[in-house]
Each structure stands twice: as C-alpha cells, then as structure tokens.
Scaffold this active site. Structure first.
Site, PDB file in Angstrom:
ATOM      1  N   HIS A  25      14.109  18.101  21.358  1.00 14.51           N
ATOM      2  CA  HIS A  25      13.141  18.343  20.283  1.00 14.51           C
ATOM      3  C   HIS A  25      11.884  17.531  20.532  1.00 14.51           C
ATOM      4  CE1 HIS A  25      11.236  18.765  16.425  1.00 14.51           C
ATOM      5  NE2 HIS A  25      11.230  17.454  16.276  1.00 14.51           N
ATOM      6  N   HIS A  52       6.245  17.500   7.054  1.00  8.68           N
ATOM      7  CA  HIS A  52       5.385  16.386   6.686  1.00  8.68           C
ATOM      8  C   HIS A  52       4.477  16.722   5.507  1.00  8.68           C
ATOM      9  CE1 HIS A  52       6.410  14.895  10.817  1.00  8.68           C
ATOM     10  NE2 HIS A  52       6.548  13.806  10.110  1.00  8.68           N
ATOM     11  N   ASP A  84      16.726  14.128  21.563  1.00  5.17           N
ATOM     12  CA  ASP A  84      15.341  14.274  21.120  1.00  5.17           C
ATOM     13  C   ASP A  84      14.380  13.511  22.019  1.00  5.17           C
ATOM     14  OD1 ASP A  84      16.138  15.794  19.000  1.00  5.17           O
ATOM     15  OD2 ASP A  84      16.020  14.196  17.521  1.00  5.17           O
ATOM     16  N   ASP A 114      10.878  21.080  33.417  1.00  7.97           N
ATOM     17  CA  ASP A 114      11.614  20.176  34.300  1.00  7.97           C
ATOM     18  C   ASP A 114      12.736  19.423  33.583  1.00  7.97           C
ATOM     19  OD1 ASP A 114       9.978  20.934  36.375  1.00  7.97           O
ATOM     20  OD2 ASP A 114       8.686  19.163  36.265  1.00  7.97           O
ATOM     21  N   LEU A 132       0.828  -1.196   0.000  1.00  7.00           N
ATOM     22  CA  LEU A 132       0.000   0.000   0.000  1.00  7.00           C
ATOM     23  C   LEU A 132       0.871   1.258   0.000  1.00  7.00           C
ATOM     24  CD1 LEU A 132      -2.858   1.162   0.092  1.00  7.00           C
ATOM     25  CD2 LEU A 132      -2.685   1.162   2.591  1.00  7.00           C
ATOM     26  N   GLU A 161       7.506  21.442  17.069  1.00  3.21           N
ATOM     27  CA  GLU A 161       6.630  21.602  15.903  1.00  3.21           C
ATOM     28  C   GLU A 161       5.640  22.712  16.185  1.00  3.21           C
ATOM     29  OE1 GLU A 161       2.716  21.426  14.464  1.00  3.21           O
ATOM     30  OE2 GLU A 161       3.154  20.279  16.286  1.00  3.21           O
TER      31      GLU A 161
END
Length: 770
Positions: free
Chosen positions: A656, A709, A614, A671, A26, A680
């Site tokens: 990130h 995206h 990240d 924290d 797919l 984002e």
C-alpha cells in the site's frame, strides 16, 4: 579558530519551530473546535499564546532572531494560498462567509465539498495542501495573518523575521485545478503572482520588518533552464523593489546546484543554505560561485531533520571556512525544526547514556547558540561545551548498543535468490485466485479501523500500570471481534483485524525489534492535527519474537473469509523513524527486511493467505536529485522483495502507498513484484490508474475510492464514478475496491456508512460485468 570580528557578531536563528506546544495543545484545541466544543476566539487565543510561549523560549535560549509566519493551524502552503488569494471556487463561498471554517474546509473538505489534494513536502513525512491553479486564477494579497503574527513578536520586544513560502516554490508545488488542462503549468502565472508578493513585502516593511525570509526548497531539485530563468526573474523583480525589507532566500534538504549562482547573483540581501548531509556540497559550490560578497549567509550546520547531537567541532570548522565567503555569517539549523520532536530532556524511559546522544528542537537551538558564540568569541569561549560534546560522540561510537555481529553476518549472507519469489506473477495469480475464490472487484480495507476512546483509555491504563496485560488483551480481542463482525455484515471480501493493538504503524513494530528506541513525548506533525512519535533507530535490528501472528490467527478464527496479515515495510520503517547516521540506509534497510521476513514466513505458516506489507514512504524517501535516485530505488525495492521473497506462490502479497506522486516511481512499483497494490487516488481523481495503465503495470491494483483524511462520507454514486474511471484504465479482473488509506483517524459512524457505500458500489458494477 579566529573569532568573527565583533562588528559582525553572529546571529543565532532558526527557520521554524514545532507548533504543537509541550502537550500538543494546538492539536487538542483545533479538534475541540471541529467538534463544536471550543469557539473560534478561544482557539485563536490558544494559538496566540502558544506562539508567544515559543518565541519567549527561543529568545531566552539565546536566539537573536525568531521566525514568525512558520506557525500554522494546518499547513504553511495552505496559509500561502490564503495569503495570495488562491481560494478554489468551490471553497470561495465558505471562505467569504467565515475565513476560519473556509480554511479548514480547504484542508479537510466538508460533506458537500472536496478538500485540496494533499501530498508529501519534498522527501519528508510532512504533508502539504496542494494549490489548485489555472489560467483564470486571479491573485490578491491578504497579508493580515503574516503582519499580525509579526506584530505579536515585536510587542514582546523581540527581533523577528517573517518566513514565507517563496513564489517560485509555491507555483512549482501547485497543480492544475480540476477541469483545467493537465498540461497547464502553474509557473506561467509567476508574473501575475510577483506583484502580490511585492504588496505583502511592503505591508511587512510598513510594520517594521527588517528582514523577510522566502523559502525556495523547490530549487534544490533538478530544474530546467526555464525554471531557473523564472527564479532569476522573480528575485530580480523582488530584489529591485524600492519598498521592501531585506530579503533572505532559504533553501534546504539538498544542494542548490545550478540554482546557487542564480540566487548568489540576484539583488537579494542574503542566502540561507543547508550544509548537512548531501547538502554539504553547497559549501564547495558557494566558493566556486565566488561567495556572497556584501550579503548575509545563514549557515544551516545543525541538522534540522535528525535527532543526533551535532559534532560541534566539525560544525565550527565549517563555519570558520565560510567567514570569508560572505559579508556576515549567521548560524542556524539546516531547515525548520518542525521535523523533529520538541524536547529530549522530558524523556524518562530512555537510557541516560543514550539520551546524551539525542538532540531534539530545544537541544538543537542550544547547539546553534553555542556555535554562534564560538564563531563570535572563539573556540575557547565554548571549551566546556566542546569537551562534553566530544565525550558524548565518543560514547555513542564506542557503544555495543550500536552493533550486533550476528545481525551483520546475516545481512552480509543475503543472496539475489533471497529477493525473488519462487514463481513468476502469472503463475502466482492463478494459484491465488484458486485459493481465495474472490468475486470480481474484490473489496477490502487498507488495515486499521477506528481506535475508540475506550481502547485508547485501556492502553493508557496499561501504560500507567492500572490495567494488567490480560485485561488489556481481552479489550483488544473485543475490538477485533467487533471489527470482524462489522466487515462480514458489510459484505467486504478480504477482511482485516483492524489493528487495535497498535499505537502507530511504525512505533508498534519498533517497540518489538532490537535496535529501536521509542519516545514518550517525541511528537512530530505529519499533517494537520495528526502527530506521530517516530521511533529512533540506534542500533542493529532483529526480531526476537513474532509480533503480529497471534492477533492475526485470532481474527482468522472468527471468520471464513480471508484476513490479511498486516506489516509495515522496511523502507517505511526507516522513513518514519529517525535513522542512524553512522550506517548507510541500505544496510539498515536490509536488517529491517530480514526481521520482517521472519514475520512474513511465520504468518504464512499460521495459515494467513493474504499478507500486506505497507510501503507508503517509498516515494517520499526518493532523493530530490535524479542522479541519486537509481541507487536508492535499487536498495529500497530489494528490501521489499527480501521481506516478501520467502513465501509460496499461493500466498498473496499486497502493498500500500498513499499521498505521493506515484508517477515518478512506476518502474519501482513494478520492481516490488507485489501481487496487489492499493494506492491513494481519490483526491487526485484516479490519476494513478491512468499512470499505471500507461506504464502497462501487469498486476492487480486497488486505487482508493474513499478519502479517509476528510470527514466527508462519499455516497455510492460518487464511488461508482471513481470506479468507472478506474475501470477505464484497469481491467476488472485486476481492479480492487478499497479506501485510500487506513481508517484509524476516522470515527465509526463515518466508516460504517462509507464502507457500506463502497460495497454497494462494487456490487453495482459487478452486476454490469455479468
């Protein structure tokens, strides 16, 4: 155990199943369509064949009832928006001209039109497209896709059950459309939406649907009395329709709590409950609510989110307890099997002993069928399967693979001092600015750059043994040289090496840590055509050797500008893996943090001035119930600080996050004590900058200005507009300029243009600051 009476023979079913096909057919077909290499008819024919193949396999495996409507070309929430006619005005013309291209434009955007916002589906790594609604939204029924797929299953001679996102969850997931007052509550549109659902249900009934499943996972979260009242009203109205199929309302991912008696008393015909993990409390709650007399209970006793084999005897005992609580009890997974890989039997590189412990989608279907048979015919009918299952469970619990005494001792010796930087942030910021000497509004990227066809081919050649390691490493160095050269010419201030050596931001590290298993075919959908292979956490974690130091050192040797060291944080290493169920996550997180701490210290010793760790999954993994959240955030933020707490003040620590509701975890973000956080922000229109400002976040922030995206390339004016919005909330000395996320999935031409515009926009605003 007493068998269920033959008159109520147990059905085996599932809520949903992986969509991609055995070879990700797919994904490949859709991406070829996007590139103009496949026409729409061929794409849709490929999708139809994949659905038929899946249904046949499920039926052949012994399922009595297969789901329809769970298959999607991109996302089931987006499909629901189409079903109810909630097409944003900016997409309406494209959708009316070509529904397929309009559908993909809503998902991905075009050069001229922005896509829908995307965020995480509850506490999973699956992303859904957020509905945009407002007081002027007009709903209209379009049940064509749902009816057509149901008809396809009937044509194969199968008993099928259409699955739809329920109306309450759909509205609770929605947000105010652009230009609509942020205080607008989409749930106020419920009375306008219910007639549309009634029409869809009538259409499905007219085509022969006996049952329709309405998924309401939003009801497992803490809900206000008004929201529970809306759920009661929705299912009273739908349940009393005269022209409808039987209604099965499904919840999953946690316990229903106060929503359970609401649904139990509603005039619906059945309830599907998650009975695994924290949702196991649904069993006691159901008994306290008086059960489901006269109704169907679909019991989710096989965990649809992990990859470990089911304890069949325990599940059978749970099912036996349920027999007196409903008119009939059927067996299912806890949720859609979309969240696990397709088939463990095709894995050839996993130790056969360990493979016995694993259960992917096909194996889970077999477990469900076995349990249904045992519940109908008695335990003796599945005696051989129970004996084999006991042996496999004992093999895992007694294996030395699962326990490393040295790792456990090191984790137990951690002190609070290990989780704190030696200097407070203000002193660190002064030292870092002196060392880095960056301009106002410094520019950078999140980490990854496009992975070229040549690079992917080289990696495949290496795996196949047709390319030696030395040749592959030279190919990686060439990619790093090109990436550094481009960034210098583009004018970026803090560079990255582009991560060409990494297949995935979690898998790459998992393959170098003890305790992890990597699969070859364990693909799971993250969003759209993006599939990942989550590694499997089977044992205790340690780092035998440095993982990134040499690549980072090489990149730094090519430039005088700072090059970030790039790591994936401990919480994300857990969230995007299949974690062990025999050890608390907090303990596993501490083990991973210590392994990553060693890497951070080695990067600093190699001269790396900026290190990014990240944590995009910090919000994603937040428990769905408020009462469970503080304990999670305590150990999650501690794990990050343990990872980064061993470096000097002048070493700048970045983190990130992306595609999540950051407003829910602002205190946790603070924290973490990172020096810089990139987030984002493009699809959410820079909302996070306002949220951080309102929370008085004191450190440096890079709210994203390039939505990676989407294939759209933002122009300089668009980026300047976003940066102005950011500057309205965050002072220029604390604002960074960067994309929303890594650039791995984008093509080089898009990236070159977008980053050029990004740098130009930063320079434009710097000139205004002088």
């Amino acid at each position: 155990m007493t068998a269920q009476p033959a008159a109520a023979a147990v059905r085996a079913t599932v809520h949903g199943y992986p969509r991609q096909g055995s070879d990700r057919q797919l994904k490949k077909a859709i991406e070829r369509y996007w590139k103009g290499r496949l026409d729409a008819d061929t794409l849709l024919a490929t999708a139809a064949e994949l659905r038929a193949t899946t249904w046949r396999q499920l039926a052949d495996a012994g399922l009595d009832e297969v789901p329809t409507g769970d298959f999607s070309l991109y996302d089931q929430v987006l499909d629901t928006s189409v079903m109810v006619g909630a097409i944003p005005p900016r997409h309406r013309a494209a959708f009316d001209a070509d529904p397929l291209d309009g559908y993909f434009a809503m998902a991905r955007g075009t050069q001229d039109v922005a896509p829908l916002e995307m965020t995480k589906w509850f506490d999973t790594n699956y992303h859904y497209l957020v509905p945009e609604l407002g007081p002027d939204t007009v709903f209209s029924a379009d049940s064509g896709r749902q009816c057509a797929e149901f008809a396809e299953a009937l044509a194969l001679g199968l008993t099928a059950r259409p699955v739809l996102v329920g109306p309450v969850t759909y509205l609770l997931l929605a947000k105010p459309a652009p230009g609509v007052d942020e205080d607008f509550e989409p749930l106020t549109l419920l009375d306008r939406l219910l007639p549309v659902y009634a029409e869809v249900l009538a259409d499905l009934r007219a085509r022969g649907a006996e049952w329709v499943q309405l998924d309401e996972p939003a009801l497992v979260q803490d809900r206000t009395p008004a929201e529970l009242s809306a759920a009661e009203r929705a299912y009273r109205e739908l349940g009393t329709l005269t022209d409808r199929p039987r209604l099965l309302v499904a919840s999953y991912f946690d316990r229903l709590g106060a929503a359970l008696p609401v649904l139990a008393k509603a005039p619906i015909d059945g309830l599907a409950l998650d009975l695994t993990g924290p949702a196991a409390r649904n069993l006691d709650d159901l008994a306290a609510a008086g059960g489901l007399p006269g109704k169907r209970l679909v019991a989710g006793v096989v965990n649809g989110r992990n990859v470990w084999i089911n304890d069949l005897e325990r599940s059978l005992a749970t099912l036996a307890t349920l027999l007196g609580l409903a008119d009939r009890v059927d067996v299912a997974a806890s949720c859609s099997l979309l969240h696990v890989p397709l088939d463990a039997s095709v894995e050839r590189d996993i130790d056969p002993q360990i493979l016995r412990w694993l259960s992917f989608a096909r194996q889970k279907v077999s477990e469900i069928v076995t349990l249904a048979r045992g519940l109908t015919q008695g335990a003796d009918a599945i005696g051989a399967q129970l004996a084999a299952n006991r042996a496999d469970l004992a093999s895992r619990s007694g294996s030395p693979i699962t326990r490393d005494p040295a790792v456990r001792a090191r984790a137990a010796a951690v002190t609070p001092a290990d989780t704190r930087r030696p200097e407070p942030y203000p002193r660190r910021a002064t030292a870092q600015r002196a060392r880095l000497a960056l301009p106002p509004l410094p520019t950078t990227t999140i980490g990854s750059f496009p992975q070229t066809t040549e690079l992917r081919a080289a990696r495949a050649e290496l795996r196949a043994g047709r390319l030696e390691a030395a040749g592959y490493e030279e190919r990686v160095r060439e990619e790093i040289r090109e990436t550094i050269s481009f960034q210098e010419k583009a004018g970026l201030d803090v560079l990255v090496h582009g991560e060409p050596e990494r297949n995935d931001m979690v898998q790459y590290f998992a393959e170098q840590l003890t305790g992890y298993l990597a699969t070859q075919h364990g693909w799971v959908q993250s969003y759209g055509t993006r599939y990942v292979r989550p590694p499997i956490l089977a044992g205790d974690i340690s780092r035998p050797t440095p993982m990134t130091v040499e690549w980072t050192r090489y990149a730094q040797s090519l430039t005088d500008r700072p090059v970030k060291g790039m790591l994936t944080g401990p919480v994300t290493m857990l969230a995007w893996s299949f974690v062990r169920d025999d050890l608390p996550r907090a303990e596993t997180a501490r083990q991973v943090a210590l392994a990553l701490r060693d890497e951070v210290v080695d990067l600093e010793a190699a001269g790396t001035a900026v290190i990014q760790v990240d944590e995009p999954a910090l919000r994603e993994t937040l428990p769905l119930r408020a009462a469970d959240q503080p304990a999670y955030l305590d150990w999650a933020t501690e794990a990050f600080r343990l990872t980064t707490g061993g470096v000097r003040a002048e070493t700048q620590i970045h983190t990130h996050m992306c595609y999540a509701e950051f407003g829910d975890i602002l205190q946790a973000i603070d924290d973490l004590d990172a020096d810089v956080i990139s987030l984002e922000a493009t699809r959410s229109h820079m909302r996070v900058a306002d949220e951080l400002a309102a929370a008085r976040y004191p450190r440096e922030v890079g709210p994203g200005v390039y939505d990676i995206h989407s294939p759209r390339v933002p122009d300089g004016e668009e980026i300047v507009g976003l940066l102005r919005a950011g500057l309205a909330a965050i002072p220029p000395e604390r604002l960074w300029v960067n994309p929303d996320c890594g650039l791995k999935t984008r093509a080089w031409p898009e990236v070159r243009d977008a980053l050029t515009h990004l740098v130009e926009a930063a320079r434009t605003l710097r000139a205004e600051l002088v």
